[in-house]
Design a protein around this motif. Structure first.
Motif, PDB file in Angstrom:
ATOM      1  N   ASP A 280     -48.591  32.265  65.571  1.00 33.16           N
ATOM      2  CA  ASP A 280     -47.932  33.321  65.795  1.00 33.16           C
ATOM      3  C   ASP A 280     -47.480  34.009  64.114  1.00 33.16           C
ATOM      4  N   ILE A 281     -48.079  33.201  63.171  1.00 31.62           N
ATOM      5  CA  ILE A 281     -47.720  33.737  61.905  1.00 31.62           C
ATOM      6  C   ILE A 281     -47.719  35.137  61.436  1.00 31.62           C
ATOM      7  N   ASP A 282     -48.765  35.629  61.885  1.00 34.35           N
ATOM      8  CA  ASP A 282     -48.798  37.290  61.456  1.00 34.35           C
ATOM      9  C   ASP A 282     -47.750  38.063  62.030  1.00 34.35           C
ATOM     10  N   GLY A 283     -47.533  38.056  63.321  1.00 33.70           N
ATOM     11  CA  GLY A 283     -46.522  38.671  64.147  1.00 33.70           C
ATOM     12  C   GLY A 283     -44.949  38.312  63.494  1.00 33.70           C
ATOM     13  N   MET A 284     -44.944  36.786  63.201  1.00 34.05           N
ATOM     14  CA  MET A 284     -43.597  36.340  62.759  1.00 34.05           C
ATOM     15  C   MET A 284     -43.403  37.324  61.199  1.00 34.05           C
ATOM     16  N   PHE A 285     -44.498  37.415  60.490  1.00 41.72           N
ATOM     17  CA  PHE A 285     -44.295  37.832  59.179  1.00 41.72           C
ATOM     18  C   PHE A 285     -43.877  39.436  59.330  1.00 41.72           C
TER      19      PHE A 285
ATOM     20  N   ILE B 178     -45.923  35.746  53.213  1.00 44.40           N
ATOM     21  CA  ILE B 178     -46.334  35.281  54.415  1.00 44.40           C
ATOM     22  C   ILE B 178     -46.195  33.752  54.565  1.00 44.40           C
ATOM     23  N   GLU B 179     -46.073  32.994  53.154  1.00 43.76           N
ATOM     24  CA  GLU B 179     -46.118  31.734  52.714  1.00 43.76           C
ATOM     25  C   GLU B 179     -44.697  31.148  53.383  1.00 43.76           C
ATOM     26  N   GLN B 180     -43.694  31.861  53.646  1.00 48.11           N
ATOM     27  CA  GLN B 180     -42.334  31.290  54.154  1.00 48.11           C
ATOM     28  C   GLN B 180     -42.383  31.313  55.630  1.00 48.11           C
ATOM     29  N   ILE B 181     -43.239  31.745  56.397  1.00 46.92           N
ATOM     30  CA  ILE B 181     -43.297  31.929  57.842  1.00 46.92           C
ATOM     31  C   ILE B 181     -43.644  30.366  58.412  1.00 46.92           C
ATOM     32  N   PRO B 182     -44.699  29.617  57.917  1.00 42.86           N
ATOM     33  CA  PRO B 182     -44.704  28.415  58.456  1.00 42.86           C
ATOM     34  C   PRO B 182     -43.562  27.423  58.813  1.00 42.86           C
ATOM     35  N   ALA B 183     -42.665  27.588  57.729  1.00 39.51           N
ATOM     36  CA  ALA B 183     -41.364  26.767  57.465  1.00 39.51           C
ATOM     37  C   ALA B 183     -40.593  27.257  58.635  1.00 39.51           C
TER      38      ALA B 183
END
Length: 184
Positions: free
Chosen positions: A19-24, A44-49
């Motif tokens: 869901d990384i793109d949607g969350m970003f 976008i690098e902040q999203i995985p955390a």
């Protein structure tokens, strides 16, 4: 992938690393963060955390925010659900908070209301909760309207970082929260 709830238009499922793109898109939008401290993510690098933090709540507390997916298009609309709060807020600690956040192009279509009703049903009828709370910036008319529409009662105004917020509470009322389709 675990689906927690389905409504007429929505699937509420666990948030996944995919869901990384949607969350970003959601968390990078300053309009989305206008009533959330005005601190959107910068990359976008902040999203995985963020995703890992939410997924850890599933393990630690058996609940966390869910991805909201449009059944018709399979689009990621945002997130909604319960969060178990362990830090003191407005004189309360260890409570379940209903929340939701949607990508701006999905605002005003009833998704927050639909997801909130499904979340309340899950909290009261599946988890057996006796009370659920919600918090909204006093100036966020849309969110305050949703919370009142789904049955929350205004309790008081309190401040978060100097910004006035409304505190709402809703106790279980079996006649008001009829079960919706829940899948395991």
């Amino acid at each position: 992938m675990k689906i927690y709830v389905e409504t007429e238009r929505l699937i509420l499922r666990e948030i996944l690393p995919a869901d990384i793109d949607g969350m970003f898109e959601l968390d990078a939008d300053p309009a989305v963060h206008h009533y959330l401290g005005n601190n959107p993510v910068k990359s976008i690098e902040q999203i995985p955390a963020i995703i890992e933090f939410i997924r850890k709540q599933y393990v630690d507390y058996g609940i966390g925010r869910w991805a909201v997916i449009d059944k018709r298009t399979n689009d990621f609309l945002g997130w909604a659900g319960l969060k178990y709060i362990t830090e003191e807020q407005n004189g309360h600690i260890r409570y379940y908070d209903l929340g939701y956040r949607f990508i701006k192009r999905y605002w005003g279509k009833g998704f927050a209301t639909e997801a909130a009703i499904a979340t309340l049903d899950y909290g009261f009828n599946t988890l057996g909760l006796k009370e659920i709370v919600a918090i909204a910036d006093c100036q966020n008319k849309g969110s305050n309207n949703v919370l009142r529409k789904v049955g929350f009662t205004f309790t008081n105004v309190f401040e978060i970082d100097g910004v006035p917020h409304n505190w709402y509470a809703l106790a279980k009322n079996p006649s008001k929260h009829q079960p919706c389709k829940i899948t395991s």
